[in-house]
Enzyme design. Structure first.
Site, PDB file in Angstrom:
ATOM      1  N   GLY A   1      -0.214   5.612  -4.248  1.00 11.00           N
ATOM      2  CA  GLY A   1      -0.340   6.895  -4.718  1.00 11.00           C
ATOM      3  C   GLY A   1      -0.135   7.718  -4.135  1.00 11.00           C
ATOM      4  O   GLY A   1       0.294   9.009  -4.477  1.00 11.00           O
TER       5      GLY A   1
ATOM      6  N   LEU B   1      11.059 -20.125  -3.370  1.00  7.87           N
ATOM      7  CA  LEU B   1      10.008 -19.390  -2.997  1.00  7.87           C
ATOM      8  C   LEU B   1       9.046 -19.764  -3.699  1.00  7.87           C
ATOM      9  O   LEU B   1       8.834 -19.395  -4.856  1.00  7.87           O
ATOM     10  CB  LEU B   1      10.037 -17.483  -3.006  1.00  7.87           C
TER      11      LEU B   1
ATOM     12  N   HIS C   1       2.841   3.294  -8.423  1.00  4.27           N
ATOM     13  CA  HIS C   1       2.841   1.945  -8.948  1.00  4.27           C
ATOM     14  C   HIS C   1       3.780   1.504  -9.495  1.00  4.27           C
ATOM     15  O   HIS C   1       4.775   0.248  -9.016  1.00  4.27           O
ATOM     16  CB  HIS C   1       1.495   1.290  -9.931  1.00  4.27           C
TER      17      HIS C   1
ATOM     18  N   ASP D   1       0.930  -1.513  -0.072  1.00  2.00           N
ATOM     19  CA  ASP D   1      -0.141   0.085   0.183  1.00  2.00           C
ATOM     20  C   ASP D   1       0.882   1.323  -0.349  1.00  2.00           C
ATOM     21  O   ASP D   1       2.050   1.020   0.592  1.00  2.00           O
ATOM     22  CB  ASP D   1      -0.694  -0.217   1.497  1.00  2.00           C
TER      23      ASP D   1
HETATM   24  C1  FPP Z   1      -2.066  -0.229  -3.719  1.00  2.00           C
HETATM   25  O1  FPP Z   1      -1.891   2.106  -3.084  1.00  2.00           O
HETATM   26  C2  FPP Z   1      -1.654  -0.215  -4.198  1.00  2.00           C
HETATM   27  C3  FPP Z   1      -2.686  -1.045  -5.351  1.00  2.00           C
HETATM   28  C4  FPP Z   1      -3.086  -0.927  -5.543  1.00  2.00           C
HETATM   29  C5  FPP Z   1      -1.603  -2.248  -5.978  1.00  2.00           C
HETATM   30  C6  FPP Z   1       0.250  -2.544  -6.090  1.00  2.00           C
HETATM   31  C7  FPP Z   1       0.561  -3.161  -7.251  1.00  2.00           C
HETATM   32  C8  FPP Z   1       2.330  -2.821  -7.451  1.00  2.00           C
HETATM   33  C9  FPP Z   1       2.758  -2.479  -5.745  1.00  2.00           C
HETATM   34  C10 FPP Z   1       2.405  -2.639  -8.914  1.00  2.00           C
HETATM   35  C11 FPP Z   1       2.007  -3.395  -9.357  1.00  2.00           C
HETATM   36  C12 FPP Z   1       2.298  -4.492  -8.948  1.00  2.00           C
HETATM   37  C13 FPP Z   1       2.598  -6.343  -9.700  1.00  2.00           C
HETATM   38  C14 FPP Z   1       2.768  -7.570  -9.494  1.00  2.00           C
HETATM   39  C15 FPP Z   1       3.755  -6.111 -10.971  1.00  2.00           C
HETATM   40  P1  FPP Z   1      -2.930   2.552  -3.456  1.00  2.00           P
HETATM   41  O2  FPP Z   1      -2.919   2.465  -4.991  1.00  2.00           O
HETATM   42  O3  FPP Z   1      -3.955   2.375  -2.845  1.00  2.00           O
HETATM   43  O4  FPP Z   1      -1.976   3.775  -3.068  1.00  2.00           O
HETATM   44  P2  FPP Z   1      -2.975   5.462  -1.894  1.00  2.00           P
HETATM   45  O5  FPP Z   1      -3.528   4.023  -0.642  1.00  2.00           O
HETATM   46  O6  FPP Z   1      -1.415   5.187  -1.054  1.00  2.00           O
HETATM   47  O7  FPP Z   1      -3.469   5.466  -2.580  1.00  2.00           O
END
Ligand code: FPP
Length: 266
Positions: A46, A154, A60, A43
């Protein structure tokens, strides 16, 4: 001695001693008591992008770098399972542009990394309703799963279009079907039986859940499986999460007493 110091740190200090670099932490960690299964809610991408005045997709992309680092470390430490929450059943509510960016990042990550993952003996697996993903994403995912299927190191388990409630609903539907077909009697249902109907039927429950970014929620992740998991929360945003943070989490994990509802062993 060093371990006692860390126990003290855990109780009284918000920060690890500054001297606790990677080398020190690796010395403190007992390889025999590492978690078998680590789960991570990745998390904060964003917010990380926002802080830099950049679009969310930028965060991301940076988050993929963290994933790469952490997979490598888990592999080096011989952790058996790493489950990463990459796309939830609720993430479809995001703007189409962000969803597209996440899908292309997944494809890019798997295409770019699969050889290195295989070289490190990592097996790729996915949990969630991936059949609802665009065809090209499914194709790349299947490629990675197939290419790595004989690897014995893993297991990198990607939670994709995953929701804990959806998983339970699907399990209950399958259970109901088997009862209807006479293959299962309701009296025979116990926790082990339920476990067999989950996406994670072949995995042990996570020992450690890591949630970066300062939020204190489960966010519909592994609702059944996290019953006795140890949580480690940090304000560090996922794109800033590096090996040192995982090592800190592992030291902290090893300072805990897991009782599973029982009493401390004497
Ligand atoms: C949450 O952060 C994250 C996600 C919804 C996506 C996670 C994806 C990645 C780490 C990269 C892509 C993954 C792979 C497997 C290639 P958020 O966007 O909700 O962040 P915020 O809470 O700060 O808005």
């Amino acid at each position: 001695m060093l371990k006692n110091l860390f126990k003290l740190w855990r109780r009284n200090e918000p920060k690890l001693p500054e001297t606790a670099n990677e080398e020190v932490l690796l010395k403190v960690i007992d390889p025999a008591r590492l978690p078998k299964h680590i789960a991570i809610i990745m998390d904060g991408n964003g917010r990380w992008a926002n802080q830099r005045g950049m679009p969310r997709a930028y965060g991301h992309r940076a988050g993929v770098e963290s994933l790469r680092d952490i997979v490598k470390l888990c592999s080096e430490l011989k952790i058996q399972y790493l489950t990463c929450y990459a796309f939830s059943t609720e993430n479809w509510k995001r703007p189409p542009k962000e969803i597209e960016a996440l899908m292309s990042l997944l494809v890019e990550y798997l295409n770019k990394e699969i050889d290195e993952l295989c070289a490190n003996n990592v097996r790729v697996n996915a949990i969630g309703r991936t059949e609802e993903f665009p065809y090209d994403v499914q194709k790349t995912l299947n490629m990675a799963i197939n290419k790595s299927k004989n690897n014995k190191g893993l297991v990198l388990n990607l939670a994709l279009n995953y929701g804990g409630r959806t998983e339970l609903v699907e399990a209950i539907k399958l259970l109901g079907r088997d009862i209807k077909e006479g293959q299962l009697s309701p009296e025979a249902i116990d926790e082990n039986v339920v476990q067999r109907y989950l996406y994670t039927s072949n995995f042990p429950d996570p020992d450690l859940l890591i949630r970066p970014s300062g939020d204190f929620r489960i966010s519909n992740f592994l609702l059944w499986q996290l019953a006795y998991t140890e949580f480690w929360l940090t304000p560090v945003l996922w794109p800033d999460f590096r090996r040192i943070h995982l090592l800190q989490a592992l030291v902290d994990y090893q300072c805990r007493e897991r009782r599973f509802g029982g009493l401390k062993e004497t």
